[in-house]
Design a protein around this motif. Structure first.
Motif, PDB file in Angstrom:
ATOM      1  N   PRO A 136      -9.180  -8.075  -3.593  1.00  0.00           N
ATOM      2  CA  PRO A 136      -9.920  -6.874  -3.197  1.00  0.00           C
ATOM      3  C   PRO A 136     -11.410  -6.926  -3.539  1.00  0.00           C
ATOM      4  O   PRO A 136     -12.163  -6.057  -3.114  1.00  0.00           O
ATOM      5  CB  PRO A 136      -9.224  -5.763  -3.989  1.00  0.00           C
ATOM      6  CG  PRO A 136      -7.835  -6.275  -4.207  1.00  0.00           C
ATOM      7  CD  PRO A 136      -8.022  -7.747  -4.438  1.00  0.00           C
ATOM      8  N   GLU A 167      -3.623   1.272  -4.034  1.00  0.00           N
ATOM      9  CA  GLU A 167      -2.341   0.884  -3.423  1.00  0.00           C
ATOM     10  C   GLU A 167      -1.462   0.139  -4.432  1.00  0.00           C
ATOM     11  O   GLU A 167      -1.965  -0.579  -5.294  1.00  0.00           O
ATOM     12  CB  GLU A 167      -2.582   0.010  -2.187  1.00  0.00           C
ATOM     13  CG  GLU A 167      -3.322   0.700  -1.063  1.00  0.00           C
ATOM     14  CD  GLU A 167      -4.816   0.803  -1.290  1.00  0.00           C
ATOM     15  OE1 GLU A 167      -5.444   1.722  -0.717  1.00  0.00           O
ATOM     16  OE2 GLU A 167      -5.368  -0.034  -2.053  1.00  0.00           O
ATOM     17  N   ARG A 177      -2.404  -2.691   0.839  1.00  0.00           N
ATOM     18  CA  ARG A 177      -3.752  -3.233   0.996  1.00  0.00           C
ATOM     19  C   ARG A 177      -3.659  -4.699   1.426  1.00  0.00           C
ATOM     20  O   ARG A 177      -2.971  -5.504   0.806  1.00  0.00           O
ATOM     21  CB  ARG A 177      -4.505  -3.132  -0.330  1.00  0.00           C
ATOM     22  CG  ARG A 177      -5.818  -3.886  -0.424  1.00  0.00           C
ATOM     23  CD  ARG A 177      -6.988  -3.173   0.172  1.00  0.00           C
ATOM     24  NE  ARG A 177      -7.160  -1.821  -0.352  1.00  0.00           N
ATOM     25  CZ  ARG A 177      -8.288  -1.117  -0.183  1.00  0.00           C
ATOM     26  NH1 ARG A 177      -9.321  -1.648   0.461  1.00  0.00           N
ATOM     27  NH2 ARG A 177      -8.361   0.125  -0.636  1.00  0.00           N
ATOM     28  N   ILE A 206      -8.747  -0.482  -6.376  1.00  0.00           N
ATOM     29  CA  ILE A 206      -7.811  -0.035  -5.342  1.00  0.00           C
ATOM     30  C   ILE A 206      -6.739   0.872  -5.945  1.00  0.00           C
ATOM     31  O   ILE A 206      -6.490   0.847  -7.152  1.00  0.00           O
ATOM     32  CB  ILE A 206      -7.148  -1.226  -4.614  1.00  0.00           C
ATOM     33  CG1 ILE A 206      -6.199  -1.991  -5.547  1.00  0.00           C
ATOM     34  CG2 ILE A 206      -8.202  -2.164  -4.042  1.00  0.00           C
ATOM     35  CD1 ILE A 206      -5.345  -3.034  -4.833  1.00  0.00           C
ATOM     36  N   THR A 220      -7.917  -5.847  -9.170  1.00  0.00           N
ATOM     37  CA  THR A 220      -7.362  -4.687  -8.464  1.00  0.00           C
ATOM     38  C   THR A 220      -7.921  -3.362  -8.984  1.00  0.00           C
ATOM     39  O   THR A 220      -7.448  -2.292  -8.593  1.00  0.00           O
ATOM     40  CB  THR A 220      -5.828  -4.647  -8.582  1.00  0.00           C
ATOM     41  OG1 THR A 220      -5.447  -4.655  -9.976  1.00  0.00           O
ATOM     42  CG2 THR A 220      -5.194  -5.840  -7.880  1.00  0.00           C
TER      43      THR A 220
END
Length: 267
Positions: free
Chosen positions: A143, A168, A137, A166, A163
């Motif tokens: 993010p 990843e 990412r 997400i 995070t």
């Protein structure tokens, strides 16, 4: 702008996926420093990379039009992510934000119509499947916001929070102009450093970047910083004294980390 989160625009949808690819060169925080950009792009590993990801703040510097032309010259190899600088340029150019000082007025005005359209098209984040690393990412701040500072000292608690949305296992951010590679909260947190305005403890005239695939390799490239300083002075940049000082006498990473972790949201 006030300290607030600036995440993906409502119309963006899920991050676009690229790959699989064998190698990705990551260049962040170029800040329209053309001599530094040219030096990094001339590196054999960058020239051979499948993709070159520009991880935000490509603009907000002395020569945005030339910077855009160089990046566009890479064709489909170039993948650009929106930074808080691109957000500022777009908001100022469209009247959504009133410049608070002469430089905030001067920098967007340096962009031609084509450059404005180009930097205004960058997505908030992208995901690239990199051989040896899996899905990675890329976003400028975090993010959840383009102005959230992620540093080598970001706590596990805050890192888990930023995070949370997400999946990843590798996250590449920019924004803090600090180069690092660490593991925290089960995720590999990478910052390639800044090409155009790095904060580091070494000599001036060094551009920082990273090469991904099959592992993460932190890189740096020397360039003639005097050319960059001369360009800033010749253009009449209202912030030329401060920017030149940052280029010639970079602040210590420890100072930046302490300030960033205290503020968290930094525009």
């Amino acid at each position: 702008m006030s300290a607030q989160y600036f995440g993906p625009a409502p119309w963006e949808g899920p991050a676009k996926h690229y790959g699989p690819v064998a190698s990705v060169a990551v260049l962040s925080d170029v800040h329209a420093n053309v001599p530094a950009l040219r030096a990094v792009l001339a590196e054999p590993e960058v020239a051979a990379a499948d993709l070159v990801v520009f991880n935000g703040d490509l603009t907000w510097g002395v020569d945005p039009d030339q910077t855009v032309r160089i990046v566009q010259g890479l064709g489909l190899r170039a993948v650009c992510v929106r930074g808080n600088s691109e957000r500022f340029v777009r908001h100022i150019a469209t009247g959504a934000y009133t410049p608070a000082n002469p430089r905030q007025q001067w920098v967007p005005a340096r962009h031609g119509t084509g450059a404005l359209a180009f930097v205004g098209s960058f997505p908030f984040s992208v995901v690239v499947d990199v051989k040896g690393l899996g899905e990675v990412r890329f976003c400028h701040g975090s993010p959840r916001s383009d102005n959230e500072a992620v540093t080598p000292s970001t706590s596990e608690e805050r890192f888990r929070e930023l995070t949370a949305g997400i999946t990843e296992q590798v996250l590449v951010t920019g924004h803090t102009h600090l180069q690092f590679d660490r593991r925290v909260a089960g995720i590999r947190s990478v910052n390639p450093g800044s090409v155009g305005l790095p904060y580091h403890g070494g000599d001036p005239g060094v551009a920082y970047w990273a090469l991904l695939g099959p592992d993460v390799r932190l890189r740096h490239t020397r360039y003639d910083v005097r050319e960059s300083v001369a360009a800033i002075e010749a253009a009449g940049d209202p912030g030329r004294l401060r920017i030149a000082d940052l280029l010639l006498r970079p602040p210590a990473p420890e100072e930046i980390i302490a300030e960033a972790e205290q503020m968290v949201l930094v525009d």
